[in-house]
Design a protein around this motif. Structure first.
Motif, PDB file in Angstrom:
ATOM      1  N   UNK A   1      -5.188  -7.959   1.235  1.00 16.99           N
ATOM      2  CA  UNK A   1      -4.523  -6.677   0.976  1.00 16.99           C
ATOM      3  C   UNK A   1      -3.576  -6.781  -0.220  1.00 16.99           C
ATOM      4  N   UNK A   2      -2.907  -7.919  -0.348  1.00 19.69           N
ATOM      5  CA  UNK A   2      -2.001  -8.107  -1.484  1.00 19.69           C
ATOM      6  C   UNK A   2      -2.774  -8.064  -2.798  1.00 19.69           C
ATOM      7  N   UNK A   3      -3.953  -8.684  -2.815  1.00 22.19           N
ATOM      8  CA  UNK A   3      -4.777  -8.647  -4.023  1.00 22.19           C
ATOM      9  C   UNK A   3      -5.302  -7.246  -4.291  1.00 22.19           C
ATOM     10  N   UNK A   4      -5.669  -6.531  -3.233  1.00 23.24           N
ATOM     11  CA  UNK A   4      -6.134  -5.161  -3.400  1.00 23.24           C
ATOM     12  C   UNK A   4      -5.042  -4.276  -4.011  1.00 23.24           C
ATOM     13  N   UNK A   5      -3.831  -4.432  -3.538  1.00 23.49           N
ATOM     14  CA  UNK A   5      -2.716  -3.651  -4.080  1.00 23.49           C
ATOM     15  C   UNK A   5      -2.557  -3.922  -5.574  1.00 23.49           C
ATOM     16  N   UNK A   6      -2.633  -5.192  -5.931  1.00 21.76           N
ATOM     17  CA  UNK A   6      -2.425  -5.566  -7.325  1.00 21.76           C
ATOM     18  C   UNK A   6      -3.493  -4.980  -8.233  1.00 21.76           C
ATOM     19  N   UNK A   7      -4.754  -5.131  -7.858  1.00 23.32           N
ATOM     20  CA  UNK A   7      -5.806  -4.683  -8.766  1.00 23.32           C
ATOM     21  C   UNK A   7      -5.989  -3.165  -8.750  1.00 23.32           C
ATOM     22  N   UNK A   8      -5.710  -2.532  -7.608  1.00 23.46           N
ATOM     23  CA  UNK A   8      -5.851  -1.074  -7.543  1.00 23.46           C
ATOM     24  C   UNK A   8      -4.878  -0.393  -8.499  1.00 23.46           C
ATOM     25  N   UNK A   9      -3.743  -1.060  -8.762  1.00 23.14           N
ATOM     26  CA  UNK A   9      -2.763  -0.518  -9.700  1.00 23.14           C
ATOM     27  C   UNK A   9      -3.217  -0.698 -11.152  1.00 23.14           C
ATOM     28  N   UNK A  10      -4.111  -1.660 -11.394  1.00 22.26           N
ATOM     29  CA  UNK A  10      -4.611  -1.914 -12.745  1.00 22.26           C
ATOM     30  C   UNK A  10      -5.744  -0.958 -13.087  1.00 22.26           C
ATOM     31  N   UNK A  11      -6.705  -0.850 -12.172  1.00 28.32           N
ATOM     32  CA  UNK A  11      -7.849   0.054 -12.335  1.00 28.32           C
ATOM     33  C   UNK A  11      -8.336   0.415 -10.940  1.00 28.32           C
ATOM     34  N   UNK A  12      -8.603   1.694 -10.662  1.00 27.91           N
ATOM     35  CA  UNK A  12      -8.900   2.123  -9.291  1.00 27.91           C
ATOM     36  C   UNK A  12     -10.122   1.427  -8.690  1.00 27.91           C
ATOM     37  N   UNK A  13      -9.980   1.043  -7.430  1.00 28.90           N
ATOM     38  CA  UNK A  13     -11.086   0.488  -6.660  1.00 28.90           C
ATOM     39  C   UNK A  13     -11.853   1.641  -6.028  1.00 28.90           C
ATOM     40  N   UNK A  14     -13.173   1.630  -6.174  1.00 31.15           N
ATOM     41  CA  UNK A  14     -14.003   2.634  -5.506  1.00 31.15           C
ATOM     42  C   UNK A  14     -14.376   2.190  -4.097  1.00 31.15           C
ATOM     43  N   UNK A  15     -14.680   0.892  -3.921  1.00 29.64           N
ATOM     44  CA  UNK A  15     -15.106   0.413  -2.602  1.00 29.64           C
ATOM     45  C   UNK A  15     -14.760  -1.056  -2.440  1.00 29.64           C
ATOM     46  N   UNK A  16     -14.446  -1.420  -1.203  1.00 24.31           N
ATOM     47  CA  UNK A  16     -14.301  -2.823  -0.828  1.00 24.31           C
ATOM     48  C   UNK A  16     -15.498  -3.189   0.044  1.00 24.31           C
ATOM     49  N   UNK A  17     -15.816  -4.476   0.106  1.00 23.36           N
ATOM     50  CA  UNK A  17     -16.945  -4.907   0.925  1.00 23.36           C
ATOM     51  C   UNK A  17     -16.571  -6.155   1.727  1.00 23.36           C
ATOM     52  N   UNK A  18     -16.809  -6.073   3.043  1.00 27.66           N
ATOM     53  CA  UNK A  18     -16.509  -7.173   3.955  1.00 27.66           C
ATOM     54  C   UNK A  18     -17.556  -7.209   5.055  1.00 27.66           C
ATOM     55  N   UNK A  19     -17.720  -8.387   5.651  1.00 32.26           N
ATOM     56  CA  UNK A  19     -18.539  -8.457   6.854  1.00 32.26           C
ATOM     57  C   UNK A  19     -17.792  -7.728   7.963  1.00 32.26           C
ATOM     58  N   UNK A  20     -18.500  -6.831   8.657  1.00 28.37           N
ATOM     59  CA  UNK A  20     -17.835  -5.986   9.650  1.00 28.37           C
ATOM     60  C   UNK A  20     -18.851  -5.579  10.699  1.00 28.37           C
ATOM     61  N   UNK A  21     -18.569  -5.944  11.937  1.00 26.27           N
ATOM     62  CA  UNK A  21     -19.501  -5.639  13.021  1.00 26.27           C
ATOM     63  C   UNK A  21     -18.783  -5.767  14.353  1.00 26.27           C
ATOM     64  N   UNK A  22     -19.511  -5.514  15.409  1.00 22.50           N
ATOM     65  CA  UNK A  22     -18.975  -5.645  16.767  1.00 22.50           C
ATOM     66  C   UNK A  22     -18.388  -7.031  16.992  1.00 22.50           C
ATOM     67  N   UNK A  23     -18.972  -8.059  16.371  1.00 23.18           N
ATOM     68  CA  UNK A  23     -18.439  -9.405  16.592  1.00 23.18           C
ATOM     69  C   UNK A  23     -17.685  -9.960  15.381  1.00 23.18           C
ATOM     70  N   UNK A  24     -17.417  -9.138  14.391  1.00 24.81           N
ATOM     71  CA  UNK A  24     -16.622  -9.536  13.225  1.00 24.81           C
ATOM     72  C   UNK A  24     -15.693  -8.384  12.877  1.00 24.81           C
ATOM     73  N   UNK A  25     -14.574  -8.298  13.583  1.00 28.20           N
ATOM     74  CA  UNK A  25     -13.697  -7.124  13.513  1.00 28.20           C
ATOM     75  C   UNK A  25     -12.390  -7.392  12.769  1.00 28.20           C
ATOM     76  N   UNK A  26     -12.317  -8.501  12.035  1.00 27.56           N
ATOM     77  CA  UNK A  26     -11.055  -8.864  11.396  1.00 27.56           C
ATOM     78  C   UNK A  26     -10.528  -7.778  10.462  1.00 27.56           C
ATOM     79  N   UNK A  27     -11.407  -6.983   9.862  1.00 26.98           N
ATOM     80  CA  UNK A  27     -10.968  -5.963   8.904  1.00 26.98           C
ATOM     81  C   UNK A  27     -10.223  -4.812   9.557  1.00 26.98           C
ATOM     82  N   UNK A  28     -10.349  -4.674  10.877  1.00 23.39           N
ATOM     83  CA  UNK A  28      -9.668  -3.576  11.571  1.00 23.39           C
ATOM     84  C   UNK A  28      -8.154  -3.683  11.458  1.00 23.39           C
TER      85      UNK A  28
END
Length: 330
Positions: free
Chosen positions: A158-185
């Motif tokens: 999240x800290x890296x996202x904050x930094x780069x989003x201020x430089x140039x807008x992020x359209x999308x992030x991508x992470x592994x995300x599923x019923x058994x991989x919920x860390x992004x929640x």
């Protein structure tokens, strides 16, 4: 196929297609470029219009495959590819976020994909040896020059996202995300929703495991999942409790566990687009049909109550590693 707004100006089909396994990771014996082309063509027929790849997949061969398959559909679909990982002779991948490398990587991807501009260009991993402002600034220049239309990033904090989003807008992030991989929640998904950024969920079927059709004996020796702790035989047996829960819910809807797993990701936010991968038309059609599966509050509570998965994920083991094994390159 309905559409999802990743941002106010960028909409894609609510389910996409991850193309990695067609050329990378899951065992070369089952790879069939012609069948993969049929899968991609069928995806277009089903209304899927977001296709995810990376120069690291193959490496390079997945972009060539996708470019060939989508050559007749220019303007109809969106291609998302990634840069910033380099294959090493020992089979591992190193990070390279130097501006000069990212520029050359973009030129290579444009050539292999056969497009004038990349719809979504994603930094595959942050390179700790290069200031983020330099890497992201170079990618922003590619947008200004018209070689790239939008930027995304995979596996940043999240800290890296904050930094780069201020430089140039992020359209999308991508992470592994599923019923058994919920860390992004806990952090990444809330961050994306707060900032109006899309979320591409890769491996929503748990790299095939949550379909209920995979056991350890089926994995080829060359399959990268063989080296992932979550796919060790004991962990896979223990995690059957999760699959049994998905089976119970699927039975109530005349659906499959894979469809329940995909439908679950669709309930996690209006900006979430699952991009399940497959090498077979049959499973593509099953995955796409998950868009019509409406899970109830009871279903969602039952999924929330499922036991946590046993076994580390490859992402957890390599979060801060400079070099990544193949199984960690999603």
């Amino acid at each position: 196929m309905r559409h999802t707004k990743l941002t106010d100006t960028f909409s894609v089909s609510e389910i996409g297609l991850g193309c990695s396994s067609m050329s990378h990771g899951y065992g070369p014996k089952e790879r069939d470029d012609e069948e993969s082309v049929r899968v991609i063509h069928r995806a277009v027929e089903l209304g899927i219009d977001i296709f995810d790849t990376a120069d690291a997949y193959g490496p390079f061969s997945n972009e060539r495959l996708l470019g060939r398959a989508l050559a007749a559909h220019s303007g109809e679909v969106r291609i998302a590819t990634k840069c910033g990982l380099v294959a090493r002779p020992d089979g591992k991948f190193g990070r390279d976020g130097r501006p000069e490398y990212l520029r050359s990587a973009c030129e290579g991807s444009l050539r292999r994909l056969g497009v004038e501009a990349i719809d979504l260009y994603q930094l595959h991993r942050v390179d700790p040896a290069v200031p983020l402002a330099e890497s992201w600034g170079a990618l922003g220049e590619l947008v200004t020059e018209g070689k790239v239309r939008r930027l995304g990033i995979s596996h940043a904090t999240c800290e890296e996202l904050e930094q780069i989003h201020a430089i140039f807008p992020i359209t999308a992030v991508q992470y592994e995300f599923s019923v058994w991989a919920t860390h992004s929640l806990d952090d990444i998904l809330p961050w994306s929703q707060k900032h109006g950024v899309g979320f591409l969920a890769f491996a929503p079927i748990g790299r095939g495991y949550l379909s209920g059709r995979l056991d350890h004996e089926q994995l080829q020796a060359e399959d990268s999942r063989q080296r992932d702790p979550r796919f060790a035989s004991e962990a896979m047996r223990t995690n059957q409790a999760i699959v049994r829960g998905l089976h119970r819910i699927a039975a109530r809807h005349d659906a499959t566990p894979a469809q329940v797993a995909i439908a679950w990701t669709l309930t996690q936010g209006d900006n979430v687009v699952p991009i399940p991968g497959t090498r077979h038309v049959r499973w593509l059609e099953e995955n796409a049909a998950a868009a019509d599966l409406q899970l109830t509050e009871e279903d969602l509570k039952e999924i929330d109550a499922l036991p946590a998965a046993t076994g580390e994920m490859s992402w957890d083991r390599t979060r801060f590693a400079t070099e990544l094994p193949e199984e960690a390159v999603g």
